[in-house]
Design a protein around this motif. Structure first.
Motif, PDB file in Angstrom:
ATOM      1  N   ILE A 325       0.884  -1.177   0.000  1.00  0.00           N
ATOM      2  CA  ILE A 325       0.000   0.000   0.000  1.00  0.00           C
ATOM      3  C   ILE A 325       0.917   1.221   0.000  1.00  0.00           C
ATOM      4  O   ILE A 325       1.718   1.397   0.920  1.00  0.00           O
ATOM      5  N   ASP A 326       0.817   2.018  -1.052  1.00  0.00           N
ATOM      6  CA  ASP A 326       1.689   3.196  -1.158  1.00  0.00           C
ATOM      7  C   ASP A 326       0.840   4.464  -1.033  1.00  0.00           C
ATOM      8  O   ASP A 326       0.144   4.849  -1.979  1.00  0.00           O
ATOM      9  N   PRO A 327       0.897   5.127   0.119  1.00  0.00           N
ATOM     10  CA  PRO A 327       0.054   6.322   0.298  1.00  0.00           C
ATOM     11  C   PRO A 327       0.575   7.551  -0.442  1.00  0.00           C
ATOM     12  O   PRO A 327      -0.140   8.525  -0.593  1.00  0.00           O
ATOM     13  N   ARG A 328       1.835   7.498  -0.934  1.00  0.00           N
ATOM     14  CA  ARG A 328       2.469   8.738  -1.428  1.00  0.00           C
ATOM     15  C   ARG A 328       1.709   9.430  -2.560  1.00  0.00           C
ATOM     16  O   ARG A 328       1.544  10.654  -2.507  1.00  0.00           O
ATOM     17  N   PRO A 329       1.215   8.700  -3.571  1.00  0.00           N
ATOM     18  CA  PRO A 329       0.531   9.426  -4.651  1.00  0.00           C
ATOM     19  C   PRO A 329      -0.649  10.260  -4.157  1.00  0.00           C
ATOM     20  O   PRO A 329      -0.961  11.304  -4.735  1.00  0.00           O
ATOM     21  N   ALA A 330      -1.287   9.837  -3.070  1.00  0.00           N
ATOM     22  CA  ALA A 330      -2.471  10.571  -2.592  1.00  0.00           C
ATOM     23  C   ALA A 330      -2.110  11.883  -1.895  1.00  0.00           C
ATOM     24  O   ALA A 330      -2.965  12.756  -1.747  1.00  0.00           O
ATOM     25  N   TYR A 331      -0.853  12.024  -1.468  1.00  0.00           N
ATOM     26  CA  TYR A 331      -0.505  13.260  -0.755  1.00  0.00           C
ATOM     27  C   TYR A 331      -0.626  14.486  -1.660  1.00  0.00           C
ATOM     28  O   TYR A 331      -0.936  15.575  -1.196  1.00  0.00           O
ATOM     29  N   GLY A 332      -0.377  14.307  -2.965  1.00  0.00           N
ATOM     30  CA  GLY A 332      -0.503  15.421  -3.912  1.00  0.00           C
ATOM     31  C   GLY A 332      -1.928  15.943  -3.916  1.00  0.00           C
ATOM     32  O   GLY A 332      -2.188  17.147  -3.807  1.00  0.00           O
ATOM     33  N   TRP A 333      -2.867  15.025  -4.001  1.00  0.00           N
ATOM     34  CA  TRP A 333      -4.283  15.381  -3.997  1.00  0.00           C
ATOM     35  C   TRP A 333      -4.684  16.032  -2.666  1.00  0.00           C
ATOM     36  O   TRP A 333      -5.369  17.062  -2.633  1.00  0.00           O
ATOM     37  N   LEU A 334      -4.173  15.472  -1.566  1.00  0.00           N
ATOM     38  CA  LEU A 334      -4.525  16.011  -0.243  1.00  0.00           C
ATOM     39  C   LEU A 334      -3.942  17.405  -0.020  1.00  0.00           C
ATOM     40  O   LEU A 334      -4.491  18.189   0.769  1.00  0.00           O
ATOM     41  N   SER A 335      -2.863  17.720  -0.728  1.00  0.00           N
ATOM     42  CA  SER A 335      -2.227  19.030  -0.499  1.00  0.00           C
ATOM     43  C   SER A 335      -3.111  20.185  -0.971  1.00  0.00           C
ATOM     44  O   SER A 335      -2.830  21.339  -0.672  1.00  0.00           O
ATOM     45  N   ALA A 336      -4.185  19.863  -1.698  1.00  0.00           N
ATOM     46  CA  ALA A 336      -5.117  20.932  -2.120  1.00  0.00           C
ATOM     47  C   ALA A 336      -6.011  21.375  -0.955  1.00  0.00           C
ATOM     48  O   ALA A 336      -6.728  22.369  -1.079  1.00  0.00           O
ATOM     49  N   PHE A 337      -5.970  20.626   0.146  1.00  0.00           N
ATOM     50  CA  PHE A 337      -6.833  20.954   1.303  1.00  0.00           C
ATOM     51  C   PHE A 337      -5.976  21.465   2.464  1.00  0.00           C
ATOM     52  O   PHE A 337      -4.862  21.013   2.661  1.00  0.00           O
ATOM     53  N   ASP A 338      -6.578  22.366   3.228  1.00  0.00           N
ATOM     54  CA  ASP A 338      -5.955  22.854   4.473  1.00  0.00           C
ATOM     55  C   ASP A 338      -6.961  22.709   5.594  1.00  0.00           C
ATOM     56  O   ASP A 338      -8.173  22.812   5.337  1.00  0.00           O
ATOM     57  N   VAL A 339      -6.481  22.542   6.797  1.00  0.00           N
ATOM     58  CA  VAL A 339      -7.395  22.423   7.935  1.00  0.00           C
ATOM     59  C   VAL A 339      -7.062  23.466   8.983  1.00  0.00           C
ATOM     60  O   VAL A 339      -5.893  23.669   9.306  1.00  0.00           O
ATOM     61  N   ALA A 340      -8.112  24.121   9.491  1.00  0.00           N
ATOM     62  CA  ALA A 340      -7.901  25.063  10.601  1.00  0.00           C
ATOM     63  C   ALA A 340      -8.673  24.575  11.807  1.00  0.00           C
ATOM     64  O   ALA A 340      -9.651  23.859  11.673  1.00  0.00           O
TER      65      ALA A 340
END
Ligand SMILES: Cc1ncc(COP(=O)(O)O)c(C=O)c1O
Length: 340
Positions: A325-340
């Motif tokens: 299971i390689d989570p790395r490709p999904a980090y690009g997609w997740l970087s479009a979101f920010d959490v406060a």
């Protein structure tokens, strides 16, 4: 934000009941481009044994007692590979019943320890089917036990209406009361389908504008599809749920194992909250929904448990490598979101 709920085990039934439910709703502000969406995480790890299955266990034990009224302590059997085992072991012990858990090698060490702590008898099956799942073997063992010992009560979480009923009567109303107004969507993970059926039906009746999104894992056929290997525990099933009807939800999302794992880790890095694997699926489905629905302003993620039981899996790089299971490709997609 702090994490790691450490569980002080309930010592009496009244303590179990008193600490059951009323789990917190943690508000996050998720930013996607110029948009903002309030994401409310309902954290079921705050139940007494650490998961949403504490509610299911409560419902199943009361149902078992109601069916066998007046005949004294019961011997209960259940097939479980996850949180229900520990929860049911506790609920049975605290009510004076004997519990037999039919488990498989995927059971977490924490849940096994909980069952032992509460005196549960453990029956281990080791015959996986061609997709690597043990459910059929577990059910076959339950049937063998009941053939030998017919007085044993099978709580049967996969088919017992008491499972969705407790979520319709307890989880759904609690959630509706906590959100105190409208929500655009609610994201609910599926295994037996008890939570989805109970919560989904309640929300459709009482908050009819809410889109109920069922979240499932790769390889699961809980709501249809094609059976395949399942690498993460807690979510999904290799049999179709008989508890859920099409009216209980509006759509199904399957974000995928690698995205779910990446989302668990991303959430921890953004907020300090370590959620369980199935919550990673739920939050990933929610983020994809927010990206696709410009109108979404306020949504709920029902998080079945916390990350403490997943330190050796979801949060362990060696385990991920072994499971490919390689989570790395999904980090690009997740970087479009920010959490406060
Ligand atoms: C850890 C965990 N517990 C409970 C559930 C809910 O299961 P059920 O559909 O059996 O209510 C899930 C769903 O995926 C889960 O991941």
């Amino acid at each position: 934000m702090t994490q790691a709920v450490l569980h002080q085990l309930p010592a009496t039934w009244s303590e179990f009941v008193q600490r059951l439910g009323n789990t917190p709703l943690i508000p996050l502000e998720v930013r996607f481009g110029t948009r903002r969406c309030e994401v409310l995480l309902k954290q079921e790890e705050h139940n007494p044994l650490g998961s949403i299955k504490d509610r299911t266990a409560y419902g199943l034990v009361l149902d078992a007692e109601a069916r066998r009224a007046g005949r004294g302590p019961l011997t209960v059997v259940e097939s479980t590979s996850g949180n229900l085992g520990g929860a049911l072991a506790a609920a049975c012990a605290l009510r004076g019943h004997t519990f037999i858990a039919v488990v498989d090698p995927k059971m977490s060490a924490e849940n096994l320890a909980l069952m032992r702590q509460y005196g549960g008898c453990i029956e281990l099956v080791t015959d996986a089917d061609e997709t690597g799942n043990y459910l059929n073997a577990r059910i076959a063992r339950v049937r063998q036990i009941r053939a030998r010992l017919p007085w044993v009560h099978w709580t049967n979480q996969y088919a017992n209406p008491a499972n969705p009923r407790v979520h319709y009567r307890m989880t759904g109303p609690e959630l509706a009361q906590q959100v105190n107004g409208s929500i655009d969507a609610a994201f609910v993970a599926v295994s037996t389908g008890g939570t989805l059926s109970g919560v989904g039906r309640y929300l459709h009746e009482r908050l009819p504008g809410t889109r109920v999104v069922a979240v499932d894992a790769d390889g699961s056929i809980a709501l249809g599809g094609t059976a395949g290997p399942r690498r993460l525990t807690g979510i999904g099933a290799n049999r179709r749920s008989t508890l859920v009807t099409a009216a209980d939800y509006d759509e199904i999302r399957r974000p995928g194992d690698a995205t779910a794992v990446a989302t668990c880790r991303w959430l921890a890095s953004q907020t300090g909250l370590r959620v369980g694997g199935s919550s990673g699926f739920v939050v990933a489905a929610c983020l994809k929904y927010i990206a696709a629905h410009h109108e979404a302003r306020r949504v709920v993620c029902l998080c079945p448990d916390g990350g403490i039981k997943y330190a050796d899996t979801v949060y362990d790089d060696g385990w991920l490598a072994a499971k490919v299971i390689d989570p790395r490709p999904a980090y690009g997609w997740l970087s479009a979101f920010d959490v406060a």
